[in-house]
Design a protein around this motif. Structure first.
Motif, PDB file in Angstrom:
ATOM      1  N   LEU C  89      28.267  43.869  46.215  1.00 51.24           N
ATOM      2  CA  LEU C  89      27.464  42.731  46.662  1.00 51.24           C
ATOM      3  C   LEU C  89      26.127  43.243  47.177  1.00 51.24           C
ATOM      4  O   LEU C  89      26.070  44.151  47.998  1.00 51.24           O
ATOM      5  N   THR C  90      25.068  42.668  46.637  1.00 51.46           N
ATOM      6  CA  THR C  90      23.720  42.989  47.086  1.00 51.46           C
ATOM      7  C   THR C  90      23.120  41.747  47.712  1.00 51.46           C
ATOM      8  O   THR C  90      23.147  40.682  47.103  1.00 51.46           O
ATOM      9  N   ILE C  91      22.625  41.880  48.926  1.00 51.00           N
ATOM     10  CA  ILE C  91      22.057  40.712  49.597  1.00 51.00           C
ATOM     11  C   ILE C  91      20.658  41.029  50.115  1.00 51.00           C
ATOM     12  O   ILE C  91      20.407  42.114  50.648  1.00 51.00           O
ATOM     13  N   VAL C 118      30.196  37.946  37.504  1.00 52.96           N
ATOM     14  CA  VAL C 118      28.983  38.174  38.277  1.00 52.96           C
ATOM     15  C   VAL C 118      28.415  36.814  38.685  1.00 52.96           C
ATOM     16  O   VAL C 118      28.321  35.899  37.867  1.00 52.96           O
ATOM     17  N   ASP C 120      25.408  34.675  41.012  1.00 55.51           N
ATOM     18  CA  ASP C 120      24.138  34.636  41.730  1.00 55.51           C
ATOM     19  C   ASP C 120      24.266  33.627  42.860  1.00 55.51           C
ATOM     20  O   ASP C 120      24.764  32.510  42.661  1.00 55.51           O
ATOM     21  N   SER C 135      23.676  38.831  44.892  1.00 55.90           N
ATOM     22  CA  SER C 135      24.455  38.847  43.654  1.00 55.90           C
ATOM     23  C   SER C 135      25.742  39.600  43.942  1.00 55.90           C
ATOM     24  O   SER C 135      25.734  40.610  44.643  1.00 55.90           O
ATOM     25  N   THR C 137      29.591  41.010  42.336  1.00 56.31           N
ATOM     26  CA  THR C 137      30.465  41.313  41.210  1.00 56.31           C
ATOM     27  C   THR C 137      31.904  41.306  41.692  1.00 56.31           C
ATOM     28  O   THR C 137      32.216  41.936  42.699  1.00 56.31           O
TER      29      THR C 137
END
Lengths: 149, 149, 149, 149
Positions: C89-91, C118, C120, C135, C137
């Motif tokens: 997880l990218t925030i 995935v 968004d 995003s 995963t």
């Protein structure tokens, strides 16, 4: 992690030359310089095509160096599976590399599962300064496919 | 966001041609096709150098398309600041693009601060299928430097 | 994407109440407010436990809202598979939310594969301003396991 | 990097207790256990509130441990600047932690600039197995504000 390489540097370079001939076209630029349990190092000797005006190594070049290094450390431990594909890559650009070559992509397996591998990458310049950091996730094809090779 | 473009498509392309002549060398490959408040679209007509054997667009090419698109939408809204640099880029590779060209990098400003800009990027193929998604953070140089231009 | 929800809002909330009773303990705080093809919205009515001193919603709360929203949109389309797990997880934290509640996690499927999904995510405050983007995963367990349920 | 800590473990813990009293409410749960040039370790002794049913440490707890550890290593090197804020955090969840406590967030400064700091985080369980990896970017407020302290 208790993992063990299953490919030599020579075998990896032969595989890359066959699967990705374009990366060293006009070169060689990329070379695998180290393989050890859970880790590998990929070296780039950049030429003009890898640079921005002014001489800085371009972002796409650093991305490619991180991504290819991650691929190398995974292959080194699972064997020549051409179908492993990147699903996610996060890169932090930290500072401009020192003038002059080469750059090194130091790659370490964080996880090597049946379906996913995660790799930590540190890119350093010739003085050992960290230029960029990345983490990459690769999807590994089902073992039934690779077992027949 | 209540933001307004300050550069035209022609001005952006002229700036890119001057600052990054290498991206369209032997081309043109990249073209800015849309600018609107908070958004921009960059088109890539890939040729052989952007492909992997088998015809797939390479990961570094998708990275470059996302990164350059993010740069374009930022410049479109702050003016021609060559010194804006990527600090972080996360990319998710979702599926192989349909055969044939072009690819589109649809970029949307999520934040345009004094020091940082964050851009959401969706890359679609000619059929409109999402091929990759990325988010990019750019560091923007202090305004005192850009104000004198 | 040509995907279709297979769970209703009521079924999703019943599943969450059973699998994650702690998220609404002392609440309710989280509610699924929309499901449509490829998308879902999760609403958070934060209370004191979700806040930093000064009243800002905490980073871990925004992370949880993004992560749980991603889980919801995936389950809505594959059915109640408790074993789906976040792998990445990218925030991006963009700005402080406006005072007052609620927050909305607007989630969209970018990919729904057999092994990976995935998503968004855009988190907006009550004024519709984007507070964060993420995003995520998820790894989806093999279908043979879930088919027997 | 040639950086030197400017705060002791005691000073850091006192600062956290004042700025983030809620993290150790009913605890203590978090403790700074190491500070050295460019690095720090934060330990979590999780209790029920940090767990999922079944005993797994929750995703938001691992996020919080990574984020707070990154904050600690930055503060340790720039002094007690409450206004440093996370702008981006990417976390890879690798495997379930071993049963039992504690967890350790091993944090390393990759960059400490005037405006941005980037931290690499490895979360390990009591057996030293890597449970998660993260990279975090913090925005640092202008030095004019911190210089007067």
């Amino acid at each position: 992690m208790a993992v063990k390489p299953v490919m030599t540097i020579d075998a990896l370079e032969a595989f890359l030359a066959q699967e990705f001939p374009q990366i060293n076209e006009g070169g060689p630029f990329y070379a695998v310089t180290e393989i050890e349990p859970g880790a590998a190092v990929l070296r780039l000797m950049p030429d003009r095509r890898h640079l921005r005006p002014g001489g800085t190594v371009s972002g796409p070049t650093l991305f490619a160096l991180a991504d290819l290094g991650a691929y190398v450390v995974i292959l080194a431990h699972i064997g020549p599976v051409a179908l492993a594909v990147t699903t996610n890559l996060t890169i932090n650009f930290l500072r401009r590399p020192a003038d002059g070559v080469p750059l090194y992509s130091r790659c370490r397996l964080l996880k090597l599962g049946k379906r996913l591998a995660v790799v930590d990458v540190i890119i350093v310049d010739k003085e050992g300064t960290i230029v960029a950091q990345a983490s990459a996730t690769y999807s590994i094809p089902p073992q039934t496919e690779t077992a027949v090779k």
